[in-house]
Write an enzyme that holds these catalytic residues in place. Structure first.
Site, PDB file in Angstrom:
ATOM      1  N   ARG A   1      -0.295  34.126 -17.350  1.00 25.67           N
ATOM      2  CA  ARG A   1      -0.831  35.114 -16.417  1.00 25.67           C
ATOM      3  C   ARG A   1       0.197  36.228 -16.216  1.00 25.67           C
ATOM      4  NH1 ARG A   1      -5.157  37.343 -13.752  1.00 25.67           N
ATOM      5  NH2 ARG A   1      -4.604  37.982 -11.643  1.00 25.67           N
TER       6      ARG A   1
ATOM      7  N   GLN B   1      10.556  35.012  -8.771  1.00 20.90           N
ATOM      8  CA  GLN B   1      11.119  33.831  -8.132  1.00 20.90           C
ATOM      9  C   GLN B   1      10.193  33.214  -7.096  1.00 20.90           C
ATOM     10  OE1 GLN B   1      14.943  35.207  -6.813  1.00 20.90           O
ATOM     11  NE2 GLN B   1      15.935  34.594  -8.710  1.00 20.90           N
TER      12      GLN B   1
ATOM     13  N   GLU C   1       0.828  -1.190   0.000  1.00 23.77           N
ATOM     14  CA  GLU C   1       0.000   0.000   0.000  1.00 23.77           C
ATOM     15  C   GLU C   1       0.873   1.255   0.000  1.00 23.77           C
ATOM     16  OE1 GLU C   1      -3.364  -0.207   2.689  1.00 23.77           O
ATOM     17  OE2 GLU C   1      -3.374   1.993   2.768  1.00 23.77           O
TER      18      GLU C   1
END
Lengths: 249, 321, 377
Positions: free
Chosen positions: C262, C273, C236
């Site tokens: 954008r 940065q 798992e």
């Protein structure tokens, strides 16, 4: 058992998706394969793929095998290369006459997305001497001695019963085949693909490839050509007004 | 030297005047360049007056075979009959589905060169007849010649050529052909049902004087609707590039480009179209091209007569005032 | 399998996921049709032998496939369902079950006809799994199971449950793993639990009320359930988290596209940065996860234990995954907070991973104990 031959062409993947490299199954041929995969679940059909192509066609052939093809004839020889539609037709028809002369149906994608001439299916039917049906949109059933297809012409849609043998040119396409199963894919990878050379096929050099072609590309010209254009300056409103004036004339 | 036979195969059933006129005009031009003779092979059922009209565009001879049925195999036999008798150097077909099949049958039977969807044909001394078509994979225009081929055949793209009534008065000879073969058609199939669909009316696009083109730069439905509104005001037809059609903004019959169709309006305004090769091929015959794009380096400006660098959305707001 | 062949397989999986598993209507709701499609596609038995209807692939190939599944399928909940079925249910039967059990259940499971789930957690025993109270009493023909399990992923849709129950007598704390069918008398499935994320993975309580289990349905050895549990946790911790690497890639690519277009203060925000470094972190997270995974699949393909490696892997991937989604929301700003952009769902889906498969705190305990040679869990 109804014997169906599918003509396969591998085309550049980037025609569908700019990021895709390598060759893919021509989407019109893929539609045919997927359709036959559906039929195979309920009808006793045998599907034989024929493909003219080099080593780069392997991936597409593996998929075709995984999807539905019981057998594949891979016409792979440098002598087959650079064939125009006439040479392609002669090569394909030689293969069909030699290996599946008793085919009930030959089905082709209407055109290949890289060449788009759409000529091979009709030319092939003429060479094989079998009835030709173009603009096939769908196949409804495969019966004992005939099949029912749906043909869409300019202006009408017809349901037609066609007696075997015949050749179909199919105008529908798919870019994804949902019947592809990963287990079948793995099995198809392990399968031995028969490569058929021009000697094995027994075709004359003058009947295939560049030597057998009746047309030749003498040069290619990039379509973009520069024109002297007048740039309209000013504010957006001024630009819009200029165009309105041009339209008024 | 014997005159070269330049054929235009004309289908009386689907005789769209301007298309055939375009082909005959081109054939006439070629005949002048190559010392050729323009022959129109007319199949179907039509009047003498219709046949005479071929002279307007420059035909020298019309070979007419009366025929009641339109069937590719039958016409192949008739055409073969005529070809075997009088021969041809060049055969031009329209690019209707029927002609595509007919020309393919013919080329296969006689093993001659066939070029599909030509956008230009010319005659050169060194190469003979050169056929031009657009190839999608590299967005290039290919120039093709026939080799080792008794004649050169081709299908021609609509609006690739311009229909031109000639200046000189031509003596037209009309020859009625007498096909002696059987007119019986195929019985290997049976039509179960036939539903007539509404024919997608392409007449509006072919005859439009003003066309607005919509490209990827038109980012939202609002801008698109404004363009359509403006279109109605100027009686313009709105077409789109492949991505616009794929996005569902326009039905396929309004896709213009290599795999769509080519048009030749008086004014073509491109909104937000970058100018990828495929689309340019479709609009190059427009008399005047105005391009609006917010990228001053967009390739569309290479073929535009009027260059407008602006944000499409802002522009259209002003434009539709 | 050659690299070329593996590429083909991955290509097929990517295509399949893109075309079938991204139905926007079922992003947070389980779709039985989607399950049927992935079953028909043949993916479920990827590492199971062909004789049980599987693909017989290596863990390395499976890892590559599942990373890409996680990338192409943005329905994280559905991928969660598939993982639970394969790695901690079906495969446990495949690896540790008797021939009888394998014959009885495997083919149905690889064909997707029966869905699997695992039941360890109880209301009062999460991290302290060993304090579970569900009990199985031995009888003449088998066992009688009593108790209830909580937060069972796949619970409402599962047919086969791997249930851990106390079987030790007196002070003996031993327990056993059982294969329990939904149809056994006494199995009660609780109502769907509404969760913060992973909405397409149905979760519920399972109650066992004098549930009768046949003798042969012991998985592994009687009283040696701890071995099965240890293995289950290992699988798992590895495979539940492999698709998260793909998810991180997907989220990172969305961010890259966004920061390029954008603009603020006259420049694309990717120029700043504070923004670009977040994306660099995402990339580091992906590559480090892959490096760790590479080591793990090597061990598993060579049948070696990877207990501590998977614990480290789980810890690292979950932290990187959550950070990636959290940073993505910050990068998308106001848009990221809206439902339309779907970034908030990625974050909601991701937040669960520091809890399931053993909380991150428990992982640290495990790692510490191992490193200092103490008793590992």
């Amino acid at each position: 058992m109804i014997k169906i031959v599918v003509c396969l062409k591998m085309v550049p993947g980037k025609l569908i998706d700019a990021e895709r490299s390598g060759l893919i199954i021509n989407p019109y041929d893929l539609f045919v394969l997927e359709k036959l995969a559906e039929f195979k679940k309920t009808t006793d059909i045998s599907v034989i793929g024929i493909c003219m192509g080099g080593e780069s066609a392997r991936e597409g052939l593996v998929r075709s095998k995984a999807l539905v093809c019981d057998d594949i004839y891979w016409l792979n020889d440098i002598k087959f290369a650079q064939a125009d539609t006439i040479a392609t037709t002669k090569t394909l028809s030689a293969a069909i006459k030699k290996y599946i002369p008793d085919a009930d149906a030959v089905i082709c994608g209407g055109h290949a997305i890289d060449g788009e001439t759409g000529q091979v299916p009709a030319e092939l039917s003429e060479k094989l001497g079998i009835t030709y049906f173009s603009s096939v949109a769908d196949i409804e059933s495969f019966g004992h001695d005939s099949a029912v297809i749906v043909k869409k012409d300019e202006g009408s849609e017809m349901t037609v019963r066609c007696r075997y043998p015949f050749l179909l040119s199919v105008d529908s396409f798919l870019t994804y085949a949902s019947n592809l199963n990963i287990i079948a894919l793995k099995r198809a990878q392990k399968w031995e693909y028969k490569i058929i050379s021009s000697e094995e096929l027994g075709i004359a050099q003058t009947d295939c490839g560049a030597a057998g072609s009746k047309t030749k590309v003498i040069n290619s010209v990039n379509i973009i050509y520069k024109k002297e254009s007048i740039e309209v300056g000013g504010s957006i409103k001024e630009k819009a007004d200029h165009v309105k004036k041009l339209l008024q004339q | 030297m014997d005159k070269r036979n330049i054929w235009v195969v004309c289908d009386a059933f689907d005789h769209v005047d301007s298309f055939t006129g375009q082909l005959i005009s081109k054939a006439y031009q070629l005949s002048k360049e190559s010392n050729g003779c323009v022959q129109v092979i007319f199949l179907g059922d039509t009047s003498e007056d219709e046949l005479k009209r071929c002279a307007l565009y420059g035909a020298d001879e019309v070979v007419y075979q009366h025929c009641e049925t339109k069937d590719e195999r039958l016409w192949l036999d008739i055409l073969s009959d005529i070809y075997s008798s009088i021969g041809a150097d060049v055969i031009m077909f329209t690019n209707s589905d029927f002609s595509k099949t007919l020309s393919s049958f013919f080329a296969s039977r006689f093993e001659v060169g066939l070029t599909a969807d030509c956008i230009d044909i010319c005659f050169e001394d060194e190469n003979g007849f050169v056929f031009e078509r657009a190839a999608m994979s590299d967005s290039v225009q290919a120039r093709i010649i026939c080799i080792d081929s008794q004649c050169c055949t081709c299908t021609v793209k609509k609006n690739a050529f311009v229909e031109n009534v000639i200046n000189e008065v031509k003596e037209l000879s009309i020859r009625k052909w007498d096909y002696k073969g059987s007119f019986n058609t195929d019985d290997t199939y049976e039509v179960i049902s036939c539903v007539k669909r509404e024919i997608e009316n392409s007449a509006d696009l072919d005859n439009a004087k003003i066309v607005f083109g919509v490209g990827r730069g038109v980012k939202d439905k609002e801008t698109f609707d404004l363009i359509c509104q403006a279109g109605k005001k100027y009686n313009a037809v709105v077409v789109g590039t492949k991505c616009v059609v794929d996005d569902g903004l326009l039905p396929k019959k309004y896709q213009v480009g290599q795999s769509g169709r080519s048009i030749a309006p008086d004014i073509y305004i491109a909104f937000g179209i970058s100018g990828a090769n495929q689309h340019l091929v479709g609009i190059r015959n427009s008399r005047q091209i105005i391009a609006v794009n917010n990228n001053e380096n967009a390739p569309i400006f290479n073929i535009a007569d009027v260059k407008i660098v602006a944000d499409v959305k802002e522009f259209i707001k002003e434009f539709s005032e | 399998m050659s690299t070329n062949e593996e590429m083909q397989l991955i290509e097929a999986v990517r295509e399949f996921a893109e075309n079938n598993l991204n139905d926007p209507e079922y992003l947070e709701k389980f779709s039985p049709e989607m399950w049927e499609k992935i079953a028909d596609f043949g993916l479920l038995g990827i590492t199971v032998d062909e004789k049980y209807g599987g693909l017989g692939e290596s863990y390395r190939t499976a890892a590559a496939v599942f990373e890409n599944l996680g990338y192409s399928c943005k329905n994280n909940g559905f991928v969660f369902v598939v993982n639970n079925h394969i790695w901690v249910s079906q495969n446990l039967i495949y690896l540790y079950g008797s021939e009888q059990l394998k014959d009885k259940y495997l083919c149905d499971m690889t064909a997707g006809k029966r869905i699997g789930a695992i039941c360890i957690t109880e209301a009062e025993s999460g991290s302290d799994a060993l304090s579970m109270v569900t009990r199985a009493e031995k009888t003449d023909d088998g066992y009688i199971l009593n108790g209830s399990k909580a937060f069972i992923s796949n619970g409402p849709i599962a047919d086969i449950f791997i249930v851990f129950a106390r079987t030790g007598e007196g002070n003996n704390k031993s327990f056993t793993a059982f294969v329990v069918e939904k149809e056994f008398p006494g199995v009660k499935i609780g109502a769907d639990i509404e969760k913060m994320g992973l909405g397409s993975c149905p979760t519920s309580e399972i109650v066992f009320d004098n549930c009768m289990i046949p003798k042969e349905n012991v998985l592994g050895r009687y009283n040696f359930g701890s071995l099965i549990m240890t293995m289950a946790l290992e699988w798992e911790r590895c495979f539940e988290f492999v698709p998260h690497i793909g998810a991180m890639r997907r989220v990172m690519e969305r961010c890259i596209e966004h920061v390029r277009s954008r603009q603020q203060f006259g420049r694309p925000i990717g120029d700043y940065q504070a923004v670009s470094h977040k994306i660099a972190d995402m990339k580091v997270g992906i590559e480090m996860s892959r490096a760790m995974l590479d080591r793990i699949v090597d061990l598993k393909d060579n049948m070696k234990t990877a207990f501590i490696d998977t614990s480290i892997f789980k810890l690292y991937v979950s932290e990187a995954y959550i950070k990636t989604c959290r940073d993505a929301m910050q990068i998308f700003g106001g848009y990221g907070y809206t439902k339309e952009y779907d970034i908030e769902r990625e974050l909601r889906d991701a937040l669960a991973c520091s809890i399931y498969s053993g909380t991150n705190e428990m992982q640290k305990n495990t790692i510490y104990n191992f490193t200092t040679n103490g008793e590992s869990l």
